[in-house]
Design a protein around this motif. Structure first.
Motif, short mmCIF file in Angstrom:
data_model
loop_
_atom_site.label_atom_id
_atom_site.label_comp_id
_atom_site.label_asym_id
_atom_site.label_seq_id
_atom_site.Cartn_x
_atom_site.Cartn_y
_atom_site.Cartn_z
N PRO A 1 0.83 -1.20 0.00
CA PRO A 1 0.00 0.00 0.00
C PRO A 1 0.87 1.26 0.00
O PRO A 1 2.02 1.22 0.43
N ASP A 2 0.32 2.34 -0.48
CA ASP A 2 0.99 3.64 -0.45
C ASP A 2 0.81 4.20 0.95
O ASP A 2 -0.21 4.81 1.28
N ARG A 3 1.79 3.98 1.81
CA ARG A 3 1.68 4.32 3.23
C ARG A 3 1.47 5.81 3.46
O ARG A 3 0.69 6.21 4.32
N ALA A 4 2.15 6.67 2.70
CA ALA A 4 2.01 8.11 2.88
C ALA A 4 0.60 8.57 2.52
O ALA A 4 0.00 9.40 3.22
N THR A 5 0.04 8.03 1.45
CA THR A 5 -1.33 8.39 1.04
C THR A 5 -2.33 7.89 2.07
O THR A 5 -3.27 8.60 2.43
N ILE A 6 -2.12 6.67 2.58
CA ILE A 6 -3.02 6.13 3.60
C ILE A 6 -2.96 6.99 4.87
O ILE A 6 -3.99 7.32 5.44
N ALA A 7 -1.76 7.38 5.29
CA ALA A 7 -1.62 8.22 6.48
C ALA A 7 -2.31 9.57 6.29
O ALA A 7 -2.99 10.07 7.19
N GLU A 8 -2.15 10.16 5.12
CA GLU A 8 -2.80 11.45 4.83
C GLU A 8 -4.31 11.31 4.86
O GLU A 8 -5.02 12.15 5.41
N LEU A 9 -4.84 10.25 4.27
CA LEU A 9 -6.29 10.04 4.26
C LEU A 9 -6.81 9.82 5.68
O LEU A 9 -7.86 10.35 6.05
N VAL A 10 -6.10 9.05 6.48
CA VAL A 10 -6.51 8.84 7.87
C VAL A 10 -6.52 10.17 8.61
O VAL A 10 -7.47 10.46 9.36
N SER A 11 -5.53 11.01 8.40
CA SER A 11 -5.49 12.33 9.05
C SER A 11 -6.71 13.17 8.67
O SER A 11 -7.34 13.80 9.52
N ARG A 12 -7.06 13.16 7.40
CA ARG A 12 -8.23 13.92 6.93
C ARG A 12 -9.53 13.33 7.49
O ARG A 12 -10.44 14.08 7.87
N MET A 13 -9.64 12.01 7.54
CA MET A 13 -10.84 11.36 8.07
C MET A 13 -11.01 11.66 9.55
O MET A 13 -12.11 12.00 10.00
N VAL A 14 -9.95 11.54 10.32
CA VAL A 14 -10.01 11.82 11.76
C VAL A 14 -10.39 13.28 12.00
O VAL A 14 -11.17 13.58 12.90
N ALA A 15 -9.86 14.18 11.19
CA ALA A 15 -10.20 15.60 11.33
C ALA A 15 -11.71 15.81 11.17
O ALA A 15 -12.34 16.52 11.98
N LEU A 16 -12.30 15.21 10.15
CA LEU A 16 -13.75 15.35 9.95
C LEU A 16 -14.54 14.73 11.10
O LEU A 16 -15.54 15.26 11.54
N ARG A 17 -14.07 13.61 11.59
CA ARG A 17 -14.75 12.89 12.67
C ARG A 17 -14.75 13.69 13.97
O ARG A 17 -15.71 13.64 14.74
N TRP A 18 -13.68 14.47 14.22
CA TRP A 18 -13.55 15.23 15.46
C TRP A 18 -13.81 16.72 15.28
O TRP A 18 -13.66 17.49 16.24
#
Length: 197
Positions: free
Chosen positions: A57-74
């Protein structure tokens, strides 16, 4: 709250990536943004072992997407926000070009889909982009789309592939960190929702 958000982000990442792929990834802080609290990750380059043909997997892209998802969630909340009851309609209204008319997914993936769609819009929606189908299959997200081959399509493809990877770590019901579980239907659930079924 500041320690809870990076811990949640790391739970999503460790669920999406196997143990070996987590090597060299760490949360370095949380930045307040208009989109919500964004987790900063350090993702060190990883070399593939000789003879290893397993898809990486593209680890940097996954980390960036998780950061964006968590931001929306909180966003604007001291605790994770509830998933909107009208999540499918909200996604279609907020991201009409990327999401299209509807998704065939449960409510828990709302923040994941919204983060991915927002990022695609931010980087440039590919020419002729159309989501053909967005659904759950074998407990993870499947996002089928079409577009003209160009650089924007490649970036959108990386984001969509990251969303598919991350979905296996996001509870389909509530959006909390979860894992893919077998037993009848394969699904992704947090501990609380795994017990309810």
């Amino acid at each position: 709250m500041p320690r809870v958000i990076p811990a949640e982000a790391m739970a999503y990442l460790s669920g999406a990536l196997d143990e070996g792929a987590m090597v060299g990834i760490r949360a370095t802080g949380v930045d307040p943004t208009p989109e919500g609290p964004r987790v900063r990750f350090e993702v060190l380059p990883m070399r593939r072992r000789r003879g290893d043909t397993k898809r990486m997997p593209d680890r940097a892209t996954i980390a960036e997407l998780v950061s964006r998802m968590v931001a929306l969630r909180w966003k604007d909340s001291p605790v994770p926000r509830e998933v909107p009851e009208t999540h499918q309609m909200d996604l279609a209204m907020e991201h009409p070009v990327v999401i299209g008319d509807f998704t065939e997914t449960a409510a828990g993936w709302h923040w994941l889909l919204s983060a991915a769609a927002g990022w695609i819009e931010e980087t440039g929606v590919p020419t002729g982009f159309k989501s053909v189908q967005i659904k759950e299959k074998f407990g993870t997200l499947r996002w089928y789309c079409s577009a003209v081959e160009d650089e924007d399509r490649l970036q959108a493809g990386r984001i969509i592939q990251a969303a598919e990877w991350v979905s296996g770590a996001v509870c389909e019901t509530c959006g909390a960190p979860g894992q893919t579980r077998a037993g009848g239907w394969i699904r992704t659930a947090c501990d609380a929702h795994a017990r309810k079924r």
